[in-house]
Design an enzyme around this catalytic site. Structure first.
Site, short mmCIF file in Angstrom:
data_model
loop_
_atom_site.label_atom_id
_atom_site.label_comp_id
_atom_site.label_asym_id
_atom_site.label_seq_id
_atom_site.Cartn_x
_atom_site.Cartn_y
_atom_site.Cartn_z
N ASN A 139 1.62 47.21 10.16
CA ASN A 139 2.82 47.40 9.33
C ASN A 139 2.83 48.79 8.71
OD1 ASN A 139 3.34 44.82 10.02
ND2 ASN A 139 2.69 43.92 8.08
N VAL A 140 4.04 49.31 8.57
CA VAL A 140 4.20 50.67 8.03
C VAL A 140 4.81 50.63 6.63
CG1 VAL A 140 4.41 51.74 10.32
CG2 VAL A 140 6.48 50.90 9.18
N ASP A 141 4.92 49.41 6.08
CA ASP A 141 5.68 49.26 4.83
C ASP A 141 4.88 49.48 3.56
OD1 ASP A 141 4.26 46.77 4.63
OD2 ASP A 141 5.88 45.73 5.68
N HIS A 153 -0.29 52.00 12.75
CA HIS A 153 1.00 52.54 13.20
C HIS A 153 1.62 53.51 12.20
CE1 HIS A 153 1.58 48.94 16.18
NE2 HIS A 153 0.68 49.80 16.57
N CYS A 203 5.98 74.57 6.82
CA CYS A 203 6.08 75.56 7.90
C CYS A 203 7.54 75.83 8.29
CB CYS A 203 5.29 75.11 9.12
SG CYS A 203 6.07 73.77 10.02
N GLY A 259 0.51 36.95 11.59
CA GLY A 259 1.90 37.38 11.69
C GLY A 259 2.15 38.50 12.68
N THR A 260 1.46 38.46 13.80
CA THR A 260 1.78 39.45 14.84
C THR A 260 2.01 38.73 16.16
OG1 THR A 260 0.97 41.32 16.14
CG2 THR A 260 -0.72 39.94 15.11
N GLU A 312 4.51 30.54 15.16
CA GLU A 312 4.87 30.43 16.59
C GLU A 312 3.64 30.75 17.45
OE1 GLU A 312 7.92 29.67 17.54
OE2 GLU A 312 8.82 29.81 15.53
N ALA A 342 2.57 33.00 6.67
CA ALA A 342 1.40 33.73 6.16
C ALA A 342 1.07 33.35 4.71
CB ALA A 342 1.66 35.23 6.26
P1 OAD Z 1 6.78 41.20 15.97
O1 OAD Z 1 8.16 41.24 15.42
O2 OAD Z 1 6.60 41.50 17.40
O3 OAD Z 1 6.12 39.77 15.71
C1 OAD Z 1 6.17 39.17 14.45
C2 OAD Z 1 5.36 37.88 14.50
O4 OAD Z 1 5.34 37.32 13.20
C3 OAD Z 1 5.90 36.81 15.45
O5 OAD Z 1 4.86 36.31 16.27
C4 OAD Z 1 6.41 35.72 14.50
O6 OAD Z 1 6.24 34.40 15.03
C5 OAD Z 1 5.51 35.92 13.30
N1 OAD Z 1 6.06 35.48 12.02
C6 OAD Z 1 7.36 35.40 11.62
N2 OAD Z 1 7.45 34.98 10.35
C7 OAD Z 1 6.18 34.77 9.92
C8 OAD Z 1 5.59 34.33 8.68
N3 OAD Z 1 6.35 34.03 7.64
N4 OAD Z 1 4.25 34.26 8.62
C9 OAD Z 1 3.47 34.57 9.69
N5 OAD Z 1 3.97 34.99 10.86
C10 OAD Z 1 5.29 35.08 10.98
O7 OAD Z 1 5.88 42.16 15.03
P2 OAD Z 1 4.47 42.84 15.34
O8 OAD Z 1 3.60 41.93 16.10
O9 OAD Z 1 3.98 43.38 14.05
O10 OAD Z 1 5.31 49.02 16.29
O11 OAD Z 1 4.91 44.03 16.26
C11 OAD Z 1 3.97 44.97 16.65
C12 OAD Z 1 4.58 46.34 16.68
O12 OAD Z 1 5.78 46.32 17.46
C13 OAD Z 1 5.04 46.86 15.34
O13 OAD Z 1 4.00 47.43 14.57
C14 OAD Z 1 6.04 47.90 15.74
C15 OAD Z 1 6.79 47.15 16.81
O14 OAD Z 1 7.42 47.94 17.79
C16 OAD Z 1 5.66 50.26 15.98
O15 OAD Z 1 6.62 50.50 15.29
C17 OAD Z 1 4.76 51.29 16.56
#
Ligand code: OAD
Length: 243
Positions: free
Chosen positions: A99-101, A116, A151, A188-189, A216, A232
């Site tokens: 996460n970038v937040d 990231h 720069c 949560g990924t 999921e 989460a």
């Molecule tokens: P995704 O949007 O791909 O996946 C989010 C995951 O969180 C999914 O598997 C959901 O089921 C799950 N989820 C949703 N709500 C939730 C909750 N309340 N508690 C737990 N899990 C929950 O996001 P990331 O896996 O973070 O990259 O995506 C990876 C990267 O893809 C990001 O960092 C970003 C994006 O492109 C960059 O920007 C480089």
């Protein structure tokens, strides 16, 4: 709900790695990327999150990142972020995030490894090493001039874009922690974006057990010894109770 064997593994662990993704921030109201309402369902990544997009239209890219900065600035860490802070006081924990937040840091987590980048760092689009901080309480209006590096080149959001390498230092730190951990907890990924998605395999090869928190199923599910099918905040608060 928490398997006793997971509790025992966490209690005995010399090191626990927690890898978080956009689902970790979902309950703070920050959209994920791929779920319903996800950013990549609404926007085309190639228009907004690539070096080519920035070269083509830096104002458009900045408008999108400033809107994300504003959304995150208006959000707050939730009970799951706070539970992770307290868990770090009980088990030796390395927190790695995609996460970038900055919500983990705002909750009080220290030494967060950001794979990231961050919405709150500005880097030089011409590649000079100067880095500036952005502040959540001072996100510029859309009609403000685009930020410039010392720069003279335009500054860009300090996040990893599609087609770019991940920053070396956080990657090295994350993989070193994974190679040395007894438990890796993925929270949560979607586990589909590499190389971050390979971190659990690195931990597993080093002998760690894998636990997943996600409402999921994901490609990691089949390789996880423990799966907590819950949001989460709820799952992390339950973990905190048993530890
Ligand atoms: P995704 O949007 O791909 O996946 C989010 C995951 O969180 C999914 O598997 C959901 O089921 C799950 N989820 C949703 N709500 C939730 C909750 N309340 N508690 C737990 N899990 C929950 O996001 P990331 O896996 O973070 O990259 O995506 C990876 C990267 O893809 C990001 O960092 C970003 C994006 O492109 C960059 O920007 C480089």
């Amino acid at each position: 709900m928490i398997d006793d064997r997971l509790t025992a593994a966490l209690r005995a662990a010399r090191r626990v790695v927690v890898l978080t993704g956009a689902g970790m921030s979902a309950e703070s109201g920050v959209p994920t990327f791929r779920g319903a309402g996800g950013l990549w369902k609404t926007y085309r990544a190639e228009d907004l999150a690539t070096p080519q997009a920035f070269r083509r239209d830096p104002a458009l890219v900045w408008a999108w990142y400033r809107s994300r900065q504003r959304a995150v600035a208006a959000a707050a860490p939730h009970a799951g972020h706070a539970a992770l802070v307290r868990l770090a006081g009980r088990v030796p924990l390395t927190l790695v995030t995609q996460n970038v937040d900055g919500l983990h840091q705002r909750a009080g987590s220290r030494d967060v490894i950001e794979l990231h980048g961050s919405l709150w760092r500005l880097t030089c689009s011409a590649g000079c090493p100067h880095v500036a901080e952005a502040r959540p309480e001072a996100v510029p209006d859309d009609d403000a001039p685009l930020p410039r590096c010392v720069c003279g080149a335009l500054q860009r959001p300090g996040v990893v874009w599609f087609g770019e390498q991940l920053p070396e230092e956080p990657v090295a730190a994350a993989w070193a922690a994974a190679a040395d951990c007894d438990v890796l907890l993925s929270v949560g990924t979607s586990s589909i974006v590499y190389p971050a998605a390979a971190l659990p395999s690195a931990a597993r090869e080093a002998g760690a057990v894998i636990a997943e928190i996600n409402p999921e199923p994901t490609p990691l599910t089949a390789h996880a010894e423990f799966v907590l099918r819950a949001p989460a905040a709820e799952a992390l608060m339950r973990l905190e109770v048993v530890l």
